[in-house]
Design a protein around this motif. Structure first.
Motif, PDB file in Angstrom:
ATOM      1  N   SER A 195      -2.482  17.615 -13.025  1.00 47.91           N
ATOM      2  CA  SER A 195      -3.825  17.597 -13.624  1.00 47.91           C
ATOM      3  C   SER A 195      -4.844  18.254 -12.706  1.00 47.91           C
ATOM      4  O   SER A 195      -5.706  19.008 -13.159  1.00 47.91           O
ATOM      5  CB  SER A 195      -4.268  16.156 -13.905  1.00 47.91           C
ATOM      6  OG  SER A 195      -3.455  15.575 -14.870  1.00 47.91           O
ATOM      7  N   LEU A 196      -4.745  17.973 -11.421  1.00 45.23           N
ATOM      8  CA  LEU A 196      -5.653  18.599 -10.450  1.00 45.23           C
ATOM      9  C   LEU A 196      -5.484  20.118 -10.451  1.00 45.23           C
ATOM     10  O   LEU A 196      -6.476  20.864 -10.419  1.00 45.23           O
ATOM     11  CB  LEU A 196      -5.392  18.060  -9.045  1.00 45.23           C
ATOM     12  CG  LEU A 196      -5.973  16.697  -8.724  1.00 45.23           C
ATOM     13  CD1 LEU A 196      -5.414  16.187  -7.397  1.00 45.23           C
ATOM     14  CD2 LEU A 196      -7.484  16.761  -8.666  1.00 45.23           C
ATOM     15  N   ASN A 197      -4.245  20.584 -10.493  1.00 47.74           N
ATOM     16  CA  ASN A 197      -3.991  22.024 -10.530  1.00 47.74           C
ATOM     17  C   ASN A 197      -4.595  22.662 -11.771  1.00 47.74           C
ATOM     18  O   ASN A 197      -5.167  23.753 -11.707  1.00 47.74           O
ATOM     19  CB  ASN A 197      -2.498  22.326 -10.457  1.00 47.74           C
ATOM     20  CG  ASN A 197      -1.937  22.105  -9.073  1.00 47.74           C
ATOM     21  OD1 ASN A 197      -2.665  22.099  -8.083  1.00 47.74           O
ATOM     22  ND2 ASN A 197      -0.630  21.914  -8.994  1.00 47.74           N
ATOM     23  N   GLU A 231      -5.664   6.711 -14.181  1.00 46.05           N
ATOM     24  CA  GLU A 231      -5.471   5.345 -14.670  1.00 46.05           C
ATOM     25  C   GLU A 231      -4.024   4.905 -14.468  1.00 46.05           C
ATOM     26  O   GLU A 231      -3.758   3.768 -14.073  1.00 46.05           O
ATOM     27  CB  GLU A 231      -5.861   5.250 -16.145  1.00 46.05           C
ATOM     28  CG  GLU A 231      -5.707   3.879 -16.755  1.00 46.05           C
ATOM     29  CD  GLU A 231      -6.678   2.830 -16.236  1.00 46.05           C
ATOM     30  OE1 GLU A 231      -6.524   1.653 -16.625  1.00 46.05           O
ATOM     31  OE2 GLU A 231      -7.567   3.149 -15.439  1.00 46.05           O
ATOM     32  N   SER A 232      -3.072   5.801 -14.690  1.00 46.80           N
ATOM     33  CA  SER A 232      -1.657   5.475 -14.479  1.00 46.80           C
ATOM     34  C   SER A 232      -1.394   5.134 -13.018  1.00 46.80           C
ATOM     35  O   SER A 232      -0.706   4.149 -12.712  1.00 46.80           O
ATOM     36  CB  SER A 232      -0.769   6.651 -14.896  1.00 46.80           C
ATOM     37  OG  SER A 232      -0.872   6.882 -16.265  1.00 46.80           O
ATOM     38  N   LEU A 233      -1.934   5.930 -12.117  1.00 42.64           N
ATOM     39  CA  LEU A 233      -1.742   5.682 -10.691  1.00 42.64           C
ATOM     40  C   LEU A 233      -2.413   4.377 -10.271  1.00 42.64           C
ATOM     41  O   LEU A 233      -1.855   3.593  -9.511  1.00 42.64           O
ATOM     42  CB  LEU A 233      -2.278   6.854  -9.860  1.00 42.64           C
ATOM     43  CG  LEU A 233      -2.057   6.758  -8.350  1.00 42.64           C
ATOM     44  CD1 LEU A 233      -0.577   6.613  -8.011  1.00 42.64           C
ATOM     45  CD2 LEU A 233      -2.638   7.991  -7.663  1.00 42.64           C
ATOM     46  N   ARG A 234      -3.591   4.111 -10.810  1.00 39.38           N
ATOM     47  CA  ARG A 234      -4.301   2.867 -10.492  1.00 39.38           C
ATOM     48  C   ARG A 234      -3.488   1.661 -10.952  1.00 39.38           C
ATOM     49  O   ARG A 234      -3.330   0.675 -10.214  1.00 39.38           O
ATOM     50  CB  ARG A 234      -5.688   2.859 -11.143  1.00 39.38           C
ATOM     51  CG  ARG A 234      -6.560   1.694 -10.691  1.00 39.38           C
ATOM     52  CD  ARG A 234      -7.847   1.603 -11.479  1.00 39.38           C
ATOM     53  NE  ARG A 234      -7.621   1.294 -12.877  1.00 39.38           N
ATOM     54  CZ  ARG A 234      -7.251   0.087 -13.333  1.00 39.38           C
ATOM     55  NH1 ARG A 234      -7.043  -0.906 -12.496  1.00 39.38           N
ATOM     56  NH2 ARG A 234      -7.072  -0.122 -14.620  1.00 39.38           N
ATOM     57  N   ILE A 237       4.046   2.798 -17.326  1.00 39.09           N
ATOM     58  CA  ILE A 237       3.796   3.027 -15.908  1.00 39.09           C
ATOM     59  C   ILE A 237       5.085   3.568 -15.301  1.00 39.09           C
ATOM     60  O   ILE A 237       6.122   2.907 -15.338  1.00 39.09           O
ATOM     61  CB  ILE A 237       3.360   1.731 -15.206  1.00 39.09           C
ATOM     62  CG1 ILE A 237       2.056   1.216 -15.823  1.00 39.09           C
ATOM     63  CG2 ILE A 237       3.177   1.979 -13.715  1.00 39.09           C
ATOM     64  CD1 ILE A 237       1.606  -0.114 -15.276  1.00 39.09           C
ATOM     65  N   HIS A 238       5.005   4.780 -14.782  1.00 39.24           N
ATOM     66  CA  HIS A 238       6.177   5.414 -14.184  1.00 39.24           C
ATOM     67  C   HIS A 238       6.248   5.078 -12.696  1.00 39.24           C
ATOM     68  O   HIS A 238       5.354   4.449 -12.146  1.00 39.24           O
ATOM     69  CB  HIS A 238       6.098   6.935 -14.382  1.00 39.24           C
ATOM     70  CG  HIS A 238       6.033   7.328 -15.817  1.00 39.24           C
ATOM     71  ND1 HIS A 238       7.110   7.234 -16.670  1.00 39.24           N
ATOM     72  CD2 HIS A 238       5.013   7.813 -16.570  1.00 39.24           C
ATOM     73  CE1 HIS A 238       6.758   7.633 -17.873  1.00 39.24           C
ATOM     74  NE2 HIS A 238       5.497   7.993 -17.845  1.00 39.24           N
ATOM     75  N   THR A 295       2.431  10.449  -9.280  1.00 38.99           N
ATOM     76  CA  THR A 295       1.723  11.342  -8.364  1.00 38.99           C
ATOM     77  C   THR A 295       1.822  12.791  -8.829  1.00 38.99           C
ATOM     78  O   THR A 295       0.831  13.533  -8.795  1.00 38.99           O
ATOM     79  CB  THR A 295       2.287  11.201  -6.936  1.00 38.99           C
ATOM     80  OG1 THR A 295       2.194   9.832  -6.553  1.00 38.99           O
ATOM     81  CG2 THR A 295       1.522  12.057  -5.953  1.00 38.99           C
ATOM     82  N   MET A 296       2.996  13.192  -9.285  1.00 41.29           N
ATOM     83  CA  MET A 296       3.166  14.565  -9.776  1.00 41.29           C
ATOM     84  C   MET A 296       2.291  14.820 -10.998  1.00 41.29           C
ATOM     85  O   MET A 296       1.723  15.908 -11.156  1.00 41.29           O
ATOM     86  CB  MET A 296       4.637  14.856 -10.091  1.00 41.29           C
ATOM     87  CG  MET A 296       5.520  14.889  -8.849  1.00 41.29           C
ATOM     88  SD  MET A 296       4.951  16.000  -7.547  1.00 41.29           S
ATOM     89  CE  MET A 296       5.265  17.571  -8.300  1.00 41.29           C
TER      90      MET A 296
END
Length: 154
Positions: free
Chosen positions: A102-104, A145-148, A89-90, A96-97
């Motif tokens: 991934s969205l891009n 999942e990482s952000l969650r 987990i960063h 966020t980046m």
């Protein structure tokens, strides 16, 4: 306080408990006996498989939501297939980046995936592009999942 373990090959559950600076007895006390000291020892030694409810309780007590991801991706047959494994987990900016990246990637493939799926069939000449799109979806699932997990820790 109990003795410090000198065991070399500690599993994720023992490492998490020790990082939380808790003894097995303390965990039993904190959980009002839901997690018994001898059960924790067996899970940590690998002589007993943890149940999902054990992992949920340990994740809560140790403030380590990544234990749930570990369990799902390493010990649960369904999770091994469908849950992305978060290795670490960063911090929030890096997480966020990763999600924005991934969205891009998905945005760049949007028009192509529309073309591929518009007729409801994936032809042989579309399979490679569709597989690449699926790979980007997997990357996005991992970023989410990482952000969650980051948010759950906070």
């Amino acid at each position: 306080m109990g003795k410090k373990s000198v065991k070399e090959n500690k599993n994720m559950y023992q490492l998490a408990r020790e990082e939380a600076e808790l003894t097995r007895a303390a965990v039993e006390d904190i959980t009002d006996g839901v997690l018994k000291e001898n059960r924790i020892e067996k899970i940590e030694n690998g002589t007993l498989n943890a149940y999902p409810e054990d992992v949920l309780k340990m994740a809560q007590v140790y403030n380590k939501p990544e234990l749930c991801n570990y369990y799902c991706t390493k010990e649960c047959e369904i999770g091994k297939k469908y849950v992305p494994a978060v290795e670490s987990i960063h911090d929030l900016p890096q997480t966020t980046m990763g999600l924005l990246s991934s969205l891009n990637s998905l945005t760049r493939y949007k028009d192509r995936i529309i073309d591929i799926t518009a007729d409801g069939k994936i032809t042989d000449d579309e399979k490679a592009d569709f597989e690449q799109f699926k790979q980007h979806l997997d990357e996005m699932a991992l970023a989410i999942e990482s952000l969650r997990l980051w948010a759950e820790k906070k």
